[in-house]
Write an enzyme that holds these catalytic residues in place. Structure first.
Site, mmCIF file in Angstrom:
data_model
loop_
_atom_site.group_PDB
_atom_site.id
_atom_site.type_symbol
_atom_site.label_atom_id
_atom_site.label_comp_id
_atom_site.label_asym_id
_atom_site.label_seq_id
_atom_site.Cartn_x
_atom_site.Cartn_y
_atom_site.Cartn_z
ATOM 1 N N GLY A 168 -21.282 45.119 -18.664
ATOM 2 C CA GLY A 168 -20.459 43.964 -18.352
ATOM 3 C C GLY A 168 -19.811 43.392 -19.608
ATOM 4 N N GLY A 177 -21.576 39.359 -21.739
ATOM 5 C CA GLY A 177 -21.666 40.761 -22.139
ATOM 6 C C GLY A 177 -20.865 41.088 -23.386
ATOM 7 C CG HIS A 199 -15.934 25.315 -6.445
ATOM 8 N ND1 HIS A 199 -14.986 24.365 -6.203
ATOM 9 C CD2 HIS A 199 -16.167 25.284 -7.782
ATOM 10 C CE1 HIS A 199 -14.646 23.798 -7.344
ATOM 11 N NE2 HIS A 199 -15.357 24.333 -8.326
ATOM 12 N NE ARG A 240 -18.182 23.161 -9.704
ATOM 13 C CZ ARG A 240 -17.957 24.112 -10.596
ATOM 14 N NH1 ARG A 240 -18.665 25.225 -10.558
ATOM 15 N NH2 ARG A 240 -17.046 23.954 -11.513
ATOM 16 N NE ARG A 266 -21.956 27.659 -12.534
ATOM 17 C CZ ARG A 266 -20.704 27.213 -12.668
ATOM 18 N NH1 ARG A 266 -20.413 26.286 -13.562
ATOM 19 N NH2 ARG A 266 -19.757 27.679 -11.887
#
Lengths: 244, 639
Positions: free
Chosen positions: B41, B46, B267, B331, B436
């Site tokens: 990634g 990454g 979201h 959110r 998050r």
């Protein structure tokens, strides 16, 4: 809508390609162009035929994966957007749509509409960076940058590396792409330190990879989905002359 | 139960990381060159890790499925990246950023990891600035910030609505520098199809070259997964359509525990679905809620154009329900409140599945120019998709699958339960708990990649310096390669009628309906049955043309969808097992009379880490108790 698609099919890099004709019924104006290709591919797979290969990923105009010539324009007839952001509402019933891969010597066709753009990565590897190791950076606000300069650097930095500029250029020049990166760093004090080495390395690599020269036609600017400006090329030329 | 050792250093929270770094085992420069590391990634985590490891002198091999590392999905992050710089003098600090994340995650994240993420956030901003990332600036030349949901300070650094792109191009440039130096070898257009273990340690991967179909063996002393989240399990999500969970899932099946899979962020502000062929949903950045007000008509089925509805007939439901945070609630809270209004019949548009995000008042107050400066590209993007000019009328938005807090279980060193296998960025579970906060994804991914993993991995590699280059001729590689090829041939040999995408779409619908924003026992149990039935149909009626030995995009999809069937099952199991509501995991049975999430700290203050035990066998649950030494667990309120 009922549409006739003329799509470039090419089995592999060495094969001789040709246009195939596909009739699409019931295309909704609310579909995105790539969703129409999804629908075509679904049908082809169900008919046990080879689906059309094309690059795509984010489908919101930022990753730079997608790119095809549509009716003679990179990313289609609507200015300032990528192929994935092209809506079918811009077409009308009965239209014939021609779809081709980028055509440029440094971007060989891999299959159908997929081309090899690794030449762009090679140019960036040659010098498209600022040499700072992780952990070595000074406090961010110790570098003061004029808002105007920073905003200009941003406007150059938004290039998505899709290759439309090269595809649009009759000389397959990569000047707009290279100049956008050169400009971003040239405008920022962090980038000035290595400015000479960078511009020489990137231009040299660009030439080595077989991209053509710039003849100031401006097709690249006209077709760029991110509206990168020609002024970047002027800045690249200035930077290049200064570097010797 | 002894299997989960989180390796959290002793001592006060604020000194743990410093103390860890001071005592971690190191590898001398001459030995680093001999040690090989595979990174899967090239997003912020990454490419960041690859760069930093290359700078240190390790031999790094980096893989991505895209044609260029510059296209990893971090590129699409819009709004910003958090740091505890306190440039605004508004009371911010490492501690406050840490606390906001712990609270935002509804007390389901590991304290020590979260504190460290907050601690390295400032270095991340310094580094990006030095790399030439053009963050927004004020007229005096200093960096500008803005606010995001769930916080009361302004700590989000940004580049208009393209912060992810600018940060990604920053890591891409540092990666390129290491490629030029020969420290990193880049393998684009490769998909990891299995993890190879030798004597119980991660020693390599089996990858498929997506252009030629060739199956490749790659060996290393350690493997790092930076493979992002699994939001595309819903089919329609804000993610890039090729994003997938396969690398993480293969690692899981080889012994890496999967933690909190049901913690999925929906979201609140995305462009609603426009047609039945739609392949993805587009996010409209959370930053828009700084200046946009969310509302629906007070009258059900009011079909007047938004601008014709007078002020007193508008319900600004977020401001009404959450006066302290208003439109900037986190959110999960905003998504559920939106769903609640739409389910109650107040939604707008043809489908009733949309609400207004209105900039009228901000434009009046600040002028169109100011709004254009902050969000110009987002308004353009919205117009491109919908044809609507949001300077003149409100945007229409609805929630969509976005980010996965769950992921591979990792300890403090970001190592999974497989020795030598690390997971960083969104692919691990560790920093965001059950929800998050905005702009902390770029922050965590960058911190993991640039600053944390390069330090922790030496603790493992220091003991590997005597291990010679791993040979890909070992029987373990041959065995893994054989399994991979058999599976690819199996997909092709079904020769049924339906495409992989059509199965993916149906799976996504099941997940969205029964395991999305709101869940309940009955629905989850129904989902289990539906997933199983569909999965059987998949293995009987899948239609994949061509061979695995050539470019075959349908085959790529099939592998990802097949893994999603298995992950979907685990996701539902986890959601069913967690008999509480916390963060984004909202179980209807567990809510307060006001409809807010009702946690059960006594029974569920743990990380659910699931162990794979074999095909068709139930997963085993391991619990990592969450100990809160620094903060007190409170009811999470944004009222």
């Amino acid at each position: 809508m009922k549409l006739t698609l003329k799509i470039w099919r090419q089995k592999n890099p060495k094969a001789k390609g040709n246009f195939e004709t596909y009739i699409m019924d019931n295309v909704s104006p609310k579909m995105a162009f790539l969703e129409m290709l999804d629908a075509l591919n679904k049908r082809l797979v169900e008919e046990h035929k080879d689906p059309v290969a094309f690059d795509h990923d984010c489908r919101e105009g930022i990753c730079g994966s997608c790119g095809m010539y549509i009716n003679g324009h990179p990313h289609g007839p609507v200015p300032a957007i990528t192929t994935c952001s092209l809506s079918m509402r811009y077409f009308k019933d009965g239209d014939t749509i021609w779809v081709e891969p980028w055509r440029a010597k440094p971007f060989p066709v891999i299959k159908d509409l997929i081309v090899d753009r690794s030449a762009f990565d090679k140019i960036q590897i040659a010098g498209g960076f600022i040499s700072v190791n992780t952990g070595a950076a000074p406090e961010a606000n110790s570098i003061l940058i004029q808002k105007k300069k920073s905003d200009d650097a941003f406007d150059s930095a938004i290039c998505i590396g899709c290759g439309a500029c090269v595809a649009a250029c009759k000389n397959a020049s990569a000047m707009l792409f290279v100049s956008a990166k050169i400009s971003q760093f040239a405008l920022l004090p962090q980038g000035r330190v290595e400015a000479r080495e960078r511009v020489r390395a990137m231009v040299e690599k660009m030439d080595e990879l077989g991209f053509g020269n710039c003849s100031n036609t401006g097709a690249c600017e006209a077709e760029c989905p991110k509206e990168i400006k020609l002024v970047n090329i002027a800045r690249l030329n200035r930077e290049y002359y200064k570097a010797f | 139960m002894e299997k989960l050792i989180s390796k959290i250093p002793d001592g006060p929270l604020a000194t743990k990381w410093t103390k860890y770094k001071a005592s971690v085992k190191l590898v001398n420069p001459a030995n680093k060159k001999k040690l090989e590391i595979i990174v899967i990634g090239t997003g912020l985590s990454g490419a960041g890790a690859s760069s930093a490891l290359g700078e240190l002198g390790y031999s790094v091999k980096t893989f991505c499925y895209q044609d260029s590392p510059r296209r990893a999905h971090s590129v699409a992050a819009q709004g910003g990246i958090n740091a505890a710089k306190n440039y605004q003098n508004d009371g911010d600090s490492t501690y406050r950023l840490f606390y906001d994340m712990i609270k935002g995650g509804d007390f389901r994240a590991r304290e020590a990891n979260v504190y460290r993420a907050a601690e390295v956030s400032n270095q991340v901003i310094d580094h990006y600035t030095a790399l030439g990332v053009p963050f927004a600036r004020d007229y005096g030349g200093t960096l500008d910030t803005r606010s995001f949901g769930g916080v009361q300070v302004s700590r989000t650094f940004y580049s208009k609505g393209q912060t992810g792109q600018q940060c990604l191009l920053g890591v891409y440039s540092s990666l390129n520098r290491q490629i030029k130096k020969g420290n990193v070898t880049m393998y684009p257009r490769r998909e990891m199809l299995d993890l190879v273990l030798v004597d119980g340690k991660a020693r390599g991967i089996i990858a498929r070259n997506l252009l030629t179909g060739e199956i490749e063996r790659h060996a290393a002393h350690a493997v790092v997964l930076a493979t992002g989240g699994y939001g595309t399990i819903y089919f329609l999500s804000t993610l890039a359509v090729n994003s997938n969970a396969s690398a993480a899932w293969k690692a899981h099946k080889k012994g890496a525990f999967f933690a909190n899979p049901s913690f999925v962020q929906i979201h609140p502000t995305c462009v609603p679905q426009l047609n039945e062929f739609q392949s993805k949903l587009t996010l409209m950045s959370e930053s828009l809620r700084n200046d946009g007000r969310v509302w629906v008509p007070k009258t059900k089925g009011d079909s007047r154009p938004a601008n014709d509805i007078p002020e007193e007939e508008r319900d600004y439901f977020l401001e009404r329900r959450y006066p302290a945070f208003g439109n900037l609630v986190p959110r999960d809270v905003a998504s559920r409140a939106t769903k609640e209004r739409c389910d109650a019949g107040f939604g707008i548009g043809d489908t009733g599945l949309a609400v207004n995000l209105d900039f009228r008042d901000s434009i009046k107050k600040q002028g169109k120019k100011a709004i254009e400066n902050k969000y110009g590209n987002l308004f353009d993007m919205y117009k491109t998709i919908t044809g609507i000019d949001s300077y003149e009328e409100p945007m229409r938005i609805y929630p969509a699958g976005h980010y996965t807090m769950g992921g591979l279980w990792v300890d403090y060193e970001l190592m999974t339960t497989i020795p030598g296998l690390y997971a960083i960025g969104e692919s691990n579970f560790s920093d965001h708990g059950a929800n998050r906060l905005g702009a902390s994804s770029l922050m965590q991914a960058s911190g993991d990649g640039y600053f944390i993993l390069p330090n922790t991995i030496s603790n493992y590699l220091a003991d590997e310096i005597r291990v010679p280059k791993i040979s890909t001729n070992k029987p373990e590689f041959a065995e893994a390669e054989k399994t991979v090829i058999e599976r690819l041939n199996k997909f092709i040999s079904i020769k049924g009628r339906q495409t992989a995408a059509s199965f993916h779409k149906r799976l996504g619908k099941i997940m969205w309906d029964y395991c999305g924003m709101v869940r309940n026992e009955e629905g989850l149990k129904k989902a289990q049955v539906l997933i199983n039935v569909l999965r059987e149909e998949f293995w009987k009626d899948l239609n994949i043309p061509g061979e695995y030995t050539e470019l075959n995009q349908e085959l790529e999809k099939a592998g990802r969808v097949a893994d999603y069937f298995e992950l979907a099952e685990l996701l539902v199991t986890d959601a069913l097992d967690r008999n509480e509501s916390c963060g984004a995991h909202f179980r209807e049975e567990y809510q307060t009379p006001e409809g807010e999430a009702l946690r059960n700290d006594e029974k569920f203050a743990y990380v659910a880490a699931w162990e794979y035990t074999g095909e068709g066998k139930p997963h085993i649950l391991h619990k990592e108790e969450l100990k809160f030494e620094e903060v007190e667990m409170k009811v999470r309120s944004y009222k």
